[in-house]
Design a protein around this motif. Sequence first.
Motif, PDB file in Angstrom:
ATOM      1  N   ILE A 554      72.652 130.886 -67.432  1.00 13.01           N
ATOM      2  CA  ILE A 554      72.290 131.214 -68.812  1.00 13.01           C
ATOM      3  C   ILE A 554      71.959 129.904 -69.527  1.00 13.01           C
ATOM      4  N   LEU A 555      70.984 129.956 -70.414  1.00 12.72           N
ATOM      5  CA  LEU A 555      70.643 128.810 -71.260  1.00 12.72           C
ATOM      6  C   LEU A 555      70.784 129.238 -72.714  1.00 12.72           C
ATOM      7  N   LEU A 556      71.625 128.520 -73.466  1.00 12.81           N
ATOM      8  CA  LEU A 556      71.817 128.770 -74.889  1.00 12.81           C
ATOM      9  C   LEU A 556      70.960 127.776 -75.662  1.00 12.81           C
ATOM     10  N   VAL A 557      70.015 128.294 -76.435  1.00 13.47           N
ATOM     11  CA  VAL A 557      69.058 127.455 -77.160  1.00 13.47           C
ATOM     12  C   VAL A 557      69.257 127.665 -78.649  1.00 13.47           C
ATOM     13  N   GLY A 558      69.491 126.602 -79.391  1.00  8.50           N
ATOM     14  CA  GLY A 558      69.656 126.717 -80.828  1.00  8.50           C
ATOM     15  C   GLY A 558      69.929 125.376 -81.462  1.00  8.50           C
ATOM     16  N   ASN A 620      72.922 119.314 -73.222  1.00 10.28           N
ATOM     17  CA  ASN A 620      71.578 118.698 -73.289  1.00 10.28           C
ATOM     18  C   ASN A 620      70.799 119.000 -72.008  1.00 10.28           C
ATOM     19  N   ALA A 621      70.714 120.300 -71.701  1.00  6.21           N
ATOM     20  CA  ALA A 621      70.112 120.722 -70.428  1.00  6.21           C
ATOM     21  C   ALA A 621      68.648 120.339 -70.316  1.00  6.21           C
ATOM     22  N   GLU A 622      67.988 120.084 -71.439  1.00  4.44           N
ATOM     23  CA  GLU A 622      66.558 119.724 -71.374  1.00  4.44           C
ATOM     24  C   GLU A 622      66.337 118.386 -70.685  1.00  4.44           C
ATOM     25  N   LYS A 623      67.384 117.521 -70.659  1.00  2.10           N
ATOM     26  CA  LYS A 623      67.218 116.186 -70.074  1.00  2.10           C
ATOM     27  C   LYS A 623      67.002 116.243 -68.564  1.00  2.10           C
ATOM     28  N   ASN A 624      67.532 117.280 -67.905  1.00  2.00           N
ATOM     29  CA  ASN A 624      67.307 117.425 -66.461  1.00  2.00           C
ATOM     30  C   ASN A 624      65.857 117.740 -66.139  1.00  2.00           C
ATOM     31  N   PHE A 625      65.093 118.199 -67.142  1.00  2.00           N
ATOM     32  CA  PHE A 625      63.710 118.637 -66.917  1.00  2.00           C
ATOM     33  C   PHE A 625      62.748 117.949 -67.888  1.00  2.00           C
ATOM     34  N   TYR A 626      63.051 116.707 -68.221  1.00  2.00           N
ATOM     35  CA  TYR A 626      62.216 115.956 -69.156  1.00  2.00           C
ATOM     36  C   TYR A 626      60.751 115.935 -68.697  1.00  2.00           C
ATOM     37  N   LYS A 627      59.834 116.114 -69.653  1.00  2.00           N
ATOM     38  CA  LYS A 627      58.420 115.872 -69.348  1.00  2.00           C
ATOM     39  C   LYS A 627      58.189 114.385 -69.137  1.00  2.00           C
ATOM     40  N   LYS A 628      58.788 113.600 -70.020  1.00  2.00           N
ATOM     41  CA  LYS A 628      58.712 112.152 -69.906  1.00  2.00           C
ATOM     42  C   LYS A 628      60.051 111.584 -70.361  1.00  2.00           C
ATOM     43  N   VAL A 629      60.680 110.826 -69.485  1.00  2.00           N
ATOM     44  CA  VAL A 629      62.000 110.286 -69.783  1.00  2.00           C
ATOM     45  C   VAL A 629      61.860 109.157 -70.803  1.00  2.00           C
ATOM     46  N   PRO A 630      62.585 109.195 -71.929  1.00  2.00           N
ATOM     47  CA  PRO A 630      62.533 108.093 -72.899  1.00  2.00           C
ATOM     48  C   PRO A 630      63.016 106.780 -72.288  1.00  2.00           C
ATOM     49  N   LYS A 631      62.518 105.683 -72.826  1.00  2.00           N
ATOM     50  CA  LYS A 631      62.870 104.377 -72.266  1.00  2.00           C
ATOM     51  C   LYS A 631      64.362 104.104 -72.339  1.00  2.00           C
ATOM     52  N   GLU A 632      64.988 104.516 -73.448  1.00  2.00           N
ATOM     53  CA  GLU A 632      66.420 104.234 -73.595  1.00  2.00           C
ATOM     54  C   GLU A 632      67.284 105.044 -72.642  1.00  2.00           C
ATOM     55  N   GLN A 668      61.950 121.783 -76.285  1.00  2.00           N
ATOM     56  CA  GLN A 668      60.527 121.426 -76.267  1.00  2.00           C
ATOM     57  C   GLN A 668      60.250 120.193 -75.417  1.00  2.00           C
ATOM     58  N   LEU A 669      61.294 119.361 -75.196  1.00  2.00           N
ATOM     59  CA  LEU A 669      61.107 118.131 -74.431  1.00  2.00           C
ATOM     60  C   LEU A 669      61.087 118.381 -72.923  1.00  2.00           C
ATOM     61  N   ALA A 670      61.415 119.599 -72.505  1.00  2.00           N
ATOM     62  CA  ALA A 670      61.544 119.889 -71.068  1.00  2.00           C
ATOM     63  C   ALA A 670      60.300 120.593 -70.547  1.00  2.00           C
ATOM     64  N   GLU A 671      60.129 120.496 -69.226  1.00  2.00           N
ATOM     65  CA  GLU A 671      59.066 121.250 -68.559  1.00  2.00           C
ATOM     66  C   GLU A 671      59.467 122.726 -68.530  1.00  2.00           C
ATOM     67  N   LEU A 773      61.462 125.885 -82.547  1.00  2.00           N
ATOM     68  CA  LEU A 773      62.260 126.528 -81.501  1.00  2.00           C
ATOM     69  C   LEU A 773      61.741 127.947 -81.207  1.00  2.00           C
ATOM     70  N   LYS A 774      61.330 128.668 -82.256  1.00  2.00           N
ATOM     71  CA  LYS A 774      60.777 130.012 -82.050  1.00  2.00           C
ATOM     72  C   LYS A 774      59.496 129.950 -81.217  1.00  2.00           C
ATOM     73  N   ASP A 775      58.625 128.996 -81.577  1.00  2.00           N
ATOM     74  CA  ASP A 775      57.369 128.867 -80.823  1.00  2.00           C
ATOM     75  C   ASP A 775      57.645 128.575 -79.362  1.00  2.00           C
TER      76      ASP A 775
END
Length: 808
Positions: A554-558, A620-632, A668-671, A773-775
């Motif tokens: 399950i993924l909880l998004v909010g 922060n589940a989106e970090k496992n699927f980053y489109k582009k990993v931030p430099k930091e 939105q940051l994830a694939e 988030l809705k989009d």
Amino acid sequence: MSEGAYQHLWDSSHVTLQELLDQEQPLLQPVPNQERQSFQYRLSLLYLYYLTLLRRFDTLYDQMVQPQKRRLLRRLLDSVAGRVLELKDEMVRVDLCEYHYLDRLLQDLQLTPAELEVPIPKYFQQEQSSTAHERALLLEDILYRTKPAPFQESVPEMSRTEAIILLQTAERARQGRIRANFLRDIRREEERDRKIKEGGQLKFSQDQAAITIQKVWKGYLQRKHTQQDRQKEMEFIGMLLPPSQWEDSGTLFQASIREDARRLLQKEKEEEFQMAVVKTQNYLKETEGPYVKEKIQEQIRQWFIECHALTGRFPDFPEESSGGSHLIFSDKTPDEVKMELEMQIQESKRKDQDKKKEKEKKDKTGKGEADAMLKVLPSRSIPLISAGHEEYTKVWKTQHDSTYPSQSFDPEALRAEKRKEMEQEIRIQVDELMRQELKNLRLAVDREEDRPFKAPKKKNGKKAGRKKEKDLTPNRSMSSLFEELVVYGFLKKSETVALKDFVGDYLYLGSTLSLANKLPMPSLFDIRQNVALYGVLRLGSSDIHAMAPLIRSILLVGPSGMGKKMLVNAVCTETGANLFDLSPANLQDKYPGKTGVQMIVHIVFKVARLLQPSVIWIGNAEKNFYKKVPKEEEEMDPKRIRKDLTKALQLLGPGDRVMLIGTTDQPQLAEMRGLCRTYERILFMPRPDYASRYVLWKHMLEAQGAKVTQSLDLSALAMVSDGYTPGHILQAIRWVLTERRVLQLSKRPLVASEFLAHLAQLEPVHREEEESLKDWYFRTPLGMSRMKLDKEQDAKGAKLAKEKKKQK
């Protein structure tokens, strides 16, 4: 409630259950897509009735005393819960939405939203309490042993003279402050007297003073009477409870005591029943066992002789997997048994041919026509529900409390049940002996070697079951793996939070908004129900998990502050599950390299399966699927767990009560593709609406020790807190309700204005953030399907409107 009342509730529940079973068969018939709304209504109606049955069976199983009745109730409770989960899956498939708005259905049936509350069986926590307590103690012991010793600073010693000087200084400072306050009050009084003399304040006569006092007193009395009249009016129309119900009258307390007493009585009767089971088994084995064994052997030998006389050869003995000698004991002649075996082979061939024809027919007709038909998929729970209902009808429907007034077990039913089990055990033993005897007969009479029984051939295809995972830690004990996960912080103690504490009100205008072509957003009530269905019910019981459609993640998004982590802890609390943390931040600088990632994922899932139920949380589940990993975050390498996590999830099957729960506020940051493949269910959590905010303010204030009075305008607070999350509201309440302010509540009640300044310091969730988030949500596979369905329905509606205009 008395035992008779529970028996009456059980009888009425089975009347409802029979009606529901009669309604199940028509749903299997395909329905055209044009009748989607009526099909949804029928599904929702069944879902609501099964929820009511689940609530009843939970109460009955928790309070009924008779051991054999409770075993039947347990099977019915689990199978009804499995049916509820199946219907939920069907509703998602038909509605193309995770949330369902049943306010029109509630209005038609004249029910309240409380009927939609998903009941969590009480036995979840009762059965897991001891195991969860032991694991919590083990976890605390490991943490205590691995915790570094605290550094103790040496406190310098103080001489007696220095201590006296310190006390004198503090006392003189205290006296100085008191004297300064006293002098300040004197100066204020002198200043007030001076201003009165300079201003020439008018002096009232005795009559004028009396009239002024009377005005003030009469105004006070009138306001008091008006407030009392308003209170009575609100009580009369049902908007407020009478004062007698506000205070604890002791009725609920007495009821809880009686319920606890019944649970203790349940344990006593269960112990008696277990002792009787052992005695009955031993008695039947000693008295009836030899006779049953001899009888089965004689029947099988007679079957050998009859088959040899008819066919001229000894028969093939059926294997245990195909029924063994049970086929012989079905009151059939040898020819009938032989014909039945041949018919099984022909039936399997016919089914294969039918499947090929159906596949060819589907290929010819195409998928469009098949997709246009709606129907309910076959259920795993219905056969179990039907069997339980049939057992109730045959055994318990005619029995009343007068038969066994002490609520003890039924010895006749127990002997009949154990007799069947004993016959089954003896049959397996006799089968082995008779197979050897048949082999000897063939060698002695027919001079023939043994022929294995040929079972019907199965269709060649993909092998059933899941792939076997290679064990990377074959020589490691469970205790060592458990300790390693605790030491590295992957296995944590979850916070004790009840799911009911995630408060929120129902969305009363869901159907109205849908008819107005406005897509309603889920309320906190809807979110709580979905977490109960997807998380709690599936993890709470292995039987329910096996019957329900398989959901692994399950993924909880909010937005931040919506209570996503609270829901994760609530699932662990309600089911007694272990909490594993595989968040990217927790993985940093641990188990480096490719082999390290494989090892930690393997260990976590291995321990989670062995100590199930388990929840694997990824913040922060989106970090496992980053489109582009931030430099930091490049040094953290948050994507390194992605492949191994997906593989490990695919290895989970119906017997594994392990749930992956991810939380994110920036999906939105994830694939999109990778995220939706990993998480099978995505629950969107928007900002709370007005009704939920009203309930939140009331619940959180009472939880912090404040009493909500008429002076506090909760409606105004709910209005001004639009855009704020439950976390923001809780923070504002904690800032206001300090320890000192709580002590002052009896003299100075709370008012809404006290919270405004603190709310202004917090940053609300802006509409642009929520729209983003809705989009994103409507670009998920389920969201896109829903949007496509809405467009098709709008197009059909416009087409019908044009046709009506032409007809006019």
